[in-house]
Design an enzyme around this catalytic site. Structure first.
Site, mmCIF file in Angstrom:
data_model
loop_
_atom_site.group_PDB
_atom_site.id
_atom_site.type_symbol
_atom_site.label_atom_id
_atom_site.label_comp_id
_atom_site.label_asym_id
_atom_site.label_seq_id
_atom_site.Cartn_x
_atom_site.Cartn_y
_atom_site.Cartn_z
ATOM 1 N N HIS A 36 -32.829 36.686 -11.629
ATOM 2 C CA HIS A 36 -32.024 36.377 -12.807
ATOM 3 C C HIS A 36 -32.301 37.333 -13.967
ATOM 4 O O HIS A 36 -31.583 37.338 -14.978
ATOM 5 C CB HIS A 36 -32.301 34.937 -13.269
ATOM 6 C CG HIS A 36 -31.122 34.266 -13.892
ATOM 7 N ND1 HIS A 36 -30.078 34.958 -14.457
ATOM 8 C CD2 HIS A 36 -30.819 32.948 -14.051
ATOM 9 C CE1 HIS A 36 -29.189 34.097 -14.946
ATOM 10 N NE2 HIS A 36 -29.622 32.869 -14.707
ATOM 11 N N THR A 42 -31.058 37.112 5.982
ATOM 12 C CA THR A 42 -31.911 36.316 6.857
ATOM 13 C C THR A 42 -31.098 35.167 7.440
ATOM 14 O O THR A 42 -30.341 34.511 6.727
ATOM 15 C CB THR A 42 -33.146 35.780 6.093
ATOM 16 O OG1 THR A 42 -33.934 34.964 6.978
ATOM 17 C CG2 THR A 42 -32.758 34.961 4.877
#
Length: 430
Positions: free
Chosen positions: A401, A348
């Protein structure tokens, strides 16, 4: 009588919202003609008539939610366009004539109510006449877009059926465009006070905006999202781009932009750190051996992420053409469902709007998204301890994560930095 149902759209799409009817009751349609525009979670699609005939009934209103298999309209395969309207209007005329014959001449006080009722009847009959215009669904849609009254258009078809080219011809010779719609939008503001002390404007969220909002919240709630940052010296890329942009344009008929450099660099880094090109399914990690890169594109209806397929197999020109193609289709509302499915990683670019630093949100179920930002000259200490003004860009990697450790995320972003700062090596490897 033939029923028209909401067709199967895609495995992941089971419902939608009727954005706009392209036909009215009494319209003649041919098999395959678009009759309505359906807004889904991802794209707008046109539903076509699966039989020829006259629209006998519209069972759902604009703005109403429908599901796959719902009956939304009925087509009379033996009907004729405008026949129902003509019958009703002729009946009204006969009733009016009878009433006029029976009514005696009375004083002015008795004539005024009759005049008012006749005025109402005249108005309704005029509306009925406008509904008798015979036009194709595409012509009606085109007329609405241009703000043109179909009753003022002369058809070139021997049968008197107005077609899109007739609407375009009328538009070119008329100075009246879409002026009627603008005032209506301005009047949306409500003067009524609700829980606010001052006037507010309420507008229903589109289905796509609701879906975007829902999935962005889900991405934050269902993933352990973290963002790491780095900065890139864009000097060499800008120099290379300046040297090659004219010859690149002549050879490939497309501009050489920054996105192809970052796409190539991202693919190279993903090959070194495959977990960032993976996703979680239950208790398994699925490592993808393909590189379908999603390109976030901002449109009037919200952010969409069309996919450039097999970016690892494309050269710079192929990537630039792929990006230009999906961006154009997105802004023209021409994206198909397959354009949005199956991406493995997303890029993006908030820099085109002037963003200096941001934390992009994951495009689930992907576990990584690369955010690019604005290029600005900043002082940089060089290896010889001199300070120079260099064009710098902050880049960000948001990652899940749960399967991507901080070490891998930092090294991934560091590898992109190295390739962008040495684009000649990137060209050779690419």
């Amino acid at each position: 009588m033939k029923e028209i149902k909401v067709p199967e759209l895609a495995e992941s799409i089971t419902e939608g919202t009727i954005a706009e009817w392209l036909v009215k009751k009494g319209d003649q349609v041919e098999k395959g003609d678009p009759i309505l525009e359906l807004e889904t979670d991802k794209v707008n699609v046109e539903v076509n008539a699966d039989a020829s005939g006259v629209i006998a009934e519209l069972l759902k209103d604009e703005g109403e939610d429908v599901e796959v298999g719902d009956v939304i309209a009925k087509v009379d395969e033996n009907g004729e366009a405008g026949s129902s309207n003509e019958d009703s209007s002729s009946d009204k005329d006969q009733e009016e004539e009878k009433q006029e014959e029976k009514q005696p001449k009375q004083e002015e006080q008795e004539e005024k109510p009759a005049a008012k009722s006749n005025d109402k009847q005249d108005t309704s009959s005029e509306k009925g006449n406008k509904g008798e215009v015979i036009a194709t669904p595409a012509a009606r849609k085109r007329a609405r877009e241009l703000g043109i009254d179909l009753s003022e258009i002369s058809a070139r078809d021997p049968l008197g059926r107005i077609r899109p080219e007739d609407v375009d011809a009328a538009a070119s010779s008329s100075s009246q465009k879409d002026e009627k719609k603008a005032p209506k939008k301005e009047k949306k503001e409500s003067s009524e006070k609700t829980e606010f002390e001052k006037p507010v404007e309420r507008e229903k969220m589109s289905r796509r905006r609701q879906t975007i909002a829902k999935r962005l919240v889900e991405a934050q709630q269902t993933s352990a999202m973290l963002t790491t940052f780095n900065e890139v010296d864009m000097t060499n890329v800008m120099k290379l781009r300046s040297e090659r942009k004219e010859s690149f344009m002549k050879k490939h008929d497309v501009k050489l932009g920054f996105m192809s450099f970052f796409t190539k660099a991202a693919v190279g880094a993903l090959k070194e750190f495959p977990l960032i090109n993976a996703e979680i399914q239950g208790n398994e990690v699925v490592k993808k051996k393909f590189y379908d890169i999603g390109m976030a594109v901002s449109t009037e209806e919200g952010l969409v992420v069309p996919v450039v397929r097999d970016a690892d197999r494309l050269d710079f020109a192929g990537i630039e053409k792929g990006i230009a193609d999906v961006a154009t289709k997105a802004r023209n509302k021409e994206l198909q469902l397959e354009d949005l499915q199956g991406g493995s990683f997303t890029i993006t670019n908030g820099g085109i709007f002037g963003s200096m630093l941001s934390t992009p949100i994951l495009n689930s179920p992907q576990v990584g998204i690369l955010g690019l930002h604005n290029i600005e000259k900043r002082p940089k200490v060089m290896p010889d301890d001199t300070i120079q003004a260099r064009p710098m860009m902050y880049i960000a990697l948001s990652y899940d994560h749960r399967i991507v450790d901080g070490k891998e995320a930092v090294q991934f972003l560091r590898r992109i930095k190295e390739m962008i700062e040495d684009p000649y090596d990137l060209l050779l490897e690419g």
